[in-house]
Design an enzyme around this catalytic site. Structure first.
Site, PDB file in Angstrom:
ATOM      1  N   TYR A 251      90.715  -3.216  25.236  1.00  0.00           N
ATOM      2  CA  TYR A 251      91.432  -4.529  25.134  1.00  0.00           C
ATOM      3  C   TYR A 251      92.742  -4.170  25.970  1.00  0.00           C
ATOM      4  O   TYR A 251      93.382  -3.292  26.005  1.00  0.00           O
ATOM      5  CB  TYR A 251      91.867  -4.772  23.594  1.00  0.00           C
TER       6      TYR A 251
ATOM      7  N   ASP B 275      88.239 -14.218  19.037  1.00  0.00           N
ATOM      8  CA  ASP B 275      88.640 -15.342  18.435  1.00  0.00           C
ATOM      9  C   ASP B 275      89.007 -16.474  19.172  1.00  0.00           C
ATOM     10  O   ASP B 275      89.048 -16.386  20.591  1.00  0.00           O
ATOM     11  CB  ASP B 275      89.903 -15.109  17.508  1.00  0.00           C
TER      12      ASP B 275
END
Length: 609
Positions: A282, A188
């Protein structure tokens, strides 16, 4: 001689034997020549362009319509100086030199690259959408086109490839058709990645086979210009050592905060950067304290609905409680309450495998924000009565620290990581119990997602994408990556450095990026220390003095991972917040709306005919 007579000052026009001249005549002649020289110099300085010797000066500009030429008065030195200061317009870019794709071989490779995402509108680019910031795909496409590494089937819309002007807010068109392009996953806006992967077909340095020999031996033209068709072009050609230095070529034209790290010369058959990826890592970074802690003996305590105040004063996080909550994520679970639903994809299964979820302290060698080491800013239980919590808590940090949330899983839903992190922050602030994770994962009891916030995007990093060998059963990456400085490709860098260290190397370039931001961190931390140390400290610290104005004039501060804490009223627990509709209901509503749109379009077309 005591002076110059009129006869002495007269300069002969035809006499050239200066040895016969008197001293006064020579002086007069030199003076006249200097005057003429200065006059001519000033005249040339004010002239916008040098005219031919056989043409009158400024004749083109001063010629009237009847063809007569009038002499233009010479400009004054002031006017000439003003003209000289005018900035010349920039030269237009050179016309793009197109190359013939049929003259080159191509090969399918994988690229691993990294980017700091704060200056970009996310990874994915959508043609027709005008984004305020460029996308990562847009910048990568531009770099691949500038280096002539890809040959898209249609480049009519990518007019910005050779543009160096400031980027306009308008739709930009890119076209991956014919490039066999795939990406591991989208990030994003503001999110970074240190191990993003794409698959793509690029130009190769492999020599072309003889055209006559090729046409005789292989009449199938569909295999021309590929590495498969030309694999035997030269038996002495090494597909790594003799290949183009893809890493350094792209890094020369990419922005400094986007760096290609490696390329894989031989991805497995049928490789797709997204669907072949078996695991994604992540990392989410945050500070301890989360924001500037409330000073004073007791600090500000608010109620969270349970009647119990947070264990630590406002600003500090209970790391152990966060670790306990994170462990509930591990395993296979339905994460519909930890994501944003994308009804356009009509997802029905929200099960995902999480291999690791843990929080670790980074070993920072330097500690800015030194004021938090002062006793009045140290984390303490909110109530002296809660002695058991104080005694069981882990040793408190002596300065600002940085922690990282590690998350490893097979795949992730839209905004899943940021939802998971925000719930952990609520636990760390004492606003929720660690069991809130179990409650949200139990979709039989809680099939509808509460409308809580997700964490900030900036500290999130897609750390790595793993492509394991499915037959071996191992989770280790199986791709043969050629990183910057790999000895196998040192031949391609002869005379240019190894591509890793030294001038133009990736390490030196990233050092420049890091140092700039490090200096900003040091200066900002020093300024913060200075601001706290100045003024009347009795307003914030002292014997028995509490920041009463803090309690009366604002609500509870909530940390969601951003630079500033959010201030609001009393905290509403997650399970008491408004809930969204069932996933099945949302999917069905979107599908019905789509069907109505199609039917209305068909009716309109029928009426036109």
């Amino acid at each position: 001689m005591s002076g110059n007579t009129a006869e002495d000052q007269q300069v002969p026009t035809n006499e050239t034997d200066y040895s016969t001249w008197t001293t006064s005549r020579l002086v007069a002649r030199i003076t006249e020549l200097e005057r003429q020289l200065h006059s001519r110099t000033a005249e040339y300085a004010t002239s916008p362009a040098k005219q031919p010797e056989d043409a009158p000066k400024d004749a083109a500009k001063s010629a009237p319509s009847d063809g007569k030429v009038t002499k233009k008065e010479p400009s004054s030195p002031a006017v000439g100086a003003e003209k000289k200061k005018q900035v010349k317009p920039p030269k237009p870019p050179k016309p793009r030199r197109e190359i013939d794709p049929s003259r080159y071989n191509t090969r399918f490779i994988a690229l691993k690259f990294a980017y700091l995402g704060q200056r970009y509108n996310g990874l994915e680019h959508a043609n027709g959408n005008a984004t305020p910031l460029p996308t990562i795909e847009e910048e990568m496409y531009k770099a691949l086109r500038k280096t002539r590494l890809i040959f898209p089937t249609d480049t009519s819309g990518d007019e910005f490839v050779e543009s160096y002007a400031p980027r306009e807010t308008k739709p930009y068109h890119i076209n991956w058709d014919g490039c066999e392009y795939s990406k591991a996953g989208r990030t994003d806006r503001g999110v970074s990645a240190f191990g993003q992967v794409i698959g793509i077909r690029v130009r190769s340095a492999r020599p072309k086979r003889n055209e006559v020999e090729q046409s005789d031996e292989n009449a199938d033209t569909t295999m021309q210009n590929t590495d498969e068709a030309n694999a035997s072009a030269d038996d002495g050609w090494d597909d790594v050592k003799d290949e183009l230095p893809y890493v350094s070529m792209l890094n020369k034209v990419l922005p400094e905060d986007i760096r290609v790290l490696a390329w894989c010369p031989r991805p497995p058959e049928g490789f797709d950067a997204r669907f072949s990826c078996g695991e994604r890592h992540y990392k989410y970074f945050f500070t301890q304290p989360a924001f500037s802690p409330t000073p004073g003996a007791s600090g500000f305590v608010s109620r969270d609905g349970s009647g119990k105040p947070p264990k630590l004063r406002e600003g500090w996080l209970d790391i152990e409680a966060m670790r306990k909550a994170a462990k509930f994520f591990e395993g296979t679970h339905d994460f519909r309450n930890f994501c944003k639903l994308d009804v356009t994809k009509q997802i029905e299964s929200f099960y995902r495998d999480i291999f690791r979820a843990d929080i670790e302290l980074l070993d920072a060698r330097t500690n800015p924000l030194g004021y938090v080491t002062q006793p009045e800013f140290q984390a303490k239980p909110a109530s002296d009565a809660d002695e058991s919590a104080e005694s069981s808590a882990a040793p408190l940090p002596t300065a600002a620290q940085v922690y990282v949330f590690h998350l490893e899983g097979s795949a992730f839903l839209w905004h899943q990581v940021r939802h998971m992190v925000n719930v952990l922050f609520l636990v760390g602030q004492g606003l929720e119990e660690p069991s809130i994770v179990q409650d949200l994962l139990d979709v039989t009891k809680n099939p509808r997602k509460p409308t809580y916030e997700m964490a900030s995007d900036a500290p999130l990093v897609l750390w790595d994408c793993i492509y394991p060998d499915k037959q071996s059963g191992s989770r280790a990456d199986s791709l043969d990556w050629v990183y910057a400085g790999d000895v196998r490709q040192i031949k391609s860098h002869l005379g240019k450095g190894g591509g890793k260290f030294g001038l133009g190397g990736i390490v030196e370039e990233l050092w420049s990026v890091w140092r700039q931001r490090k200096m900003e961190e040091i200066l900002a931390g020093a300024l913060l220390d200075l601001a706290v140390s100045q003024g009347d400290k009795k307003l914030t610290i002292g014997d028995g003095v509490e920041p009463i104005w803090e309690r009366r004039n604002r609500g509870k501060k909530i940390f969601v991972g951003s630079n500033e804490a959010r201030t609001g009223g009393y905290y509403v627990p997650v399970m008491q917040k408004r809930k969204t509709e069932l996933v099945e209901v949302q999917n069905a509503r979107w599908l019905a709306a789509k069907q109505r749109k199609i039917e209305n379009g068909a009716k309109a077309t029928k009426m036109e005919h």
